[in-house]
Design an enzyme around this catalytic site. Sequence first.
Site: not given
Length: 482
Positions: A256, A290
């Site tokens: 990720e 993010c």
Amino acid sequence: MSQATDITQQLPLAWPSYIAGKPVQTGDTLEVRYPWDDSLTGTLPRITPDQLEQAIEAALGQAQPPTRNERYEILMRARDLLAARADEFANLIRLESGLCMRETRYEVGRAQEVFKFAAAEALRDDENIFSCDAARNGPARKIFTMREPLGLVAAITPFNHPLNQVAHKLAPAIAAGVPVLLKPSSKTPLTAIRLTELLYEAGLPPAMLSTFVGDRKTITEALVREPRVDLVTFTGGTGPGKHLTTIAGYKKLCLELGGNAPLIVLRDADLDLAATLATEGSFRNSGQRCTAVKRILVEEAVLDEFTARFVARAGEFAVGDPADEATRIGTVIDEPAAIVLEERVAKAVAAGAEVSLGGQRNGAQLEPTIIANVPRDAEMVCEESFGPLAPILPVRDLDDAIALANASDFGLSSGVVTNDMAAAIRVVKELKTGAVNVNQVPGFRMECSPFGGVKDSGLGIKEGVIEAMKFMTTTKTFSLPW
């Protein structure tokens, strides 16, 4: 303030790493400092290669994982303990990351949800039955599937969510019955240590979890290269994540990585809603997510009106001492990170952009900053700017917005503000991102829903409790006469 101060005084300065439940100390220590005033939050020993080997052997020596019911009870006890110690964890996150109390309390609440959902999944069977006589001339047999846990998982977590990102690695692993070696960020490792202690208290067998920091080459990279590790699950920057793929060898990888989420505002949008989503999406967690809004793509027909409402809404976000309950924006992770953001603003302005709000830096703190008319090739919008920056880019129409959104190397999350269902459906279908949210921030999700990106945001493998458990197990099939 008094409650926060009292809890702060109870925290130790010297913290241990944990190898299969045993606290360890070495001569080489890591300092963790409070980004707000650079005071010492705590120290943590870096483990040695011999201690890493001890952790691996202990994890692989675990005869049987706890039963489903035992895993459920461990996870629920962990949730209850975390709720009881919410203030301590919220303040510890603040003292490591510089995030304001509003954000750290929110993170503690999210982590409790992770443990709740993981506990529920620990009791659930993910099995299928296939009747062989469904095939032409098929025999009288049935094929069954069952899931078996991997032998060992290595988890590497980032600084921006010191509790919740760790929970998203550990809770699914516990639910699936998989031992974990956890290497948290060296910038925010103490919250992971405290959570590890909480899990031992909740009944987790010590061999199932070791938590430590160490030298990058001899510990972190050695852990990634280790052939006895079946899965490396990594959340962090794109550069380190790609490097990891070159050294990991033949094992499962869950990456990720970075994001550059667009929020598209179309001409028919509710502009008050759009301004609220832009503010929340750009500035929550000091912009260090993010999935945070990193590009605001606004149709030219509503550009001026949206910008005015956005500036007014964002101006309500108080900047100040992270310990003050009224503060909405604390610091970013450290002063060098704030300087990079400040430089990107200056470069955009030199290329013709205009600062509509904020832009001032004080140490590791940067004001929430709105930048108008940002060039499409500005570093600020081509790279992931991990902080409270909100670049506005005018677009001609929906076609232009979709093309610009997809021009990024990243593909994690996205959002669109519109009341036109046809336009919303086009965005959902055509954006090359792992998630699209209509009339919501790009980062909207539940702790159990699938989460992950494409392109430089990851390999397409999803996290979230349910997907993580699937990736931490293998499917075995067997058949019986029927």
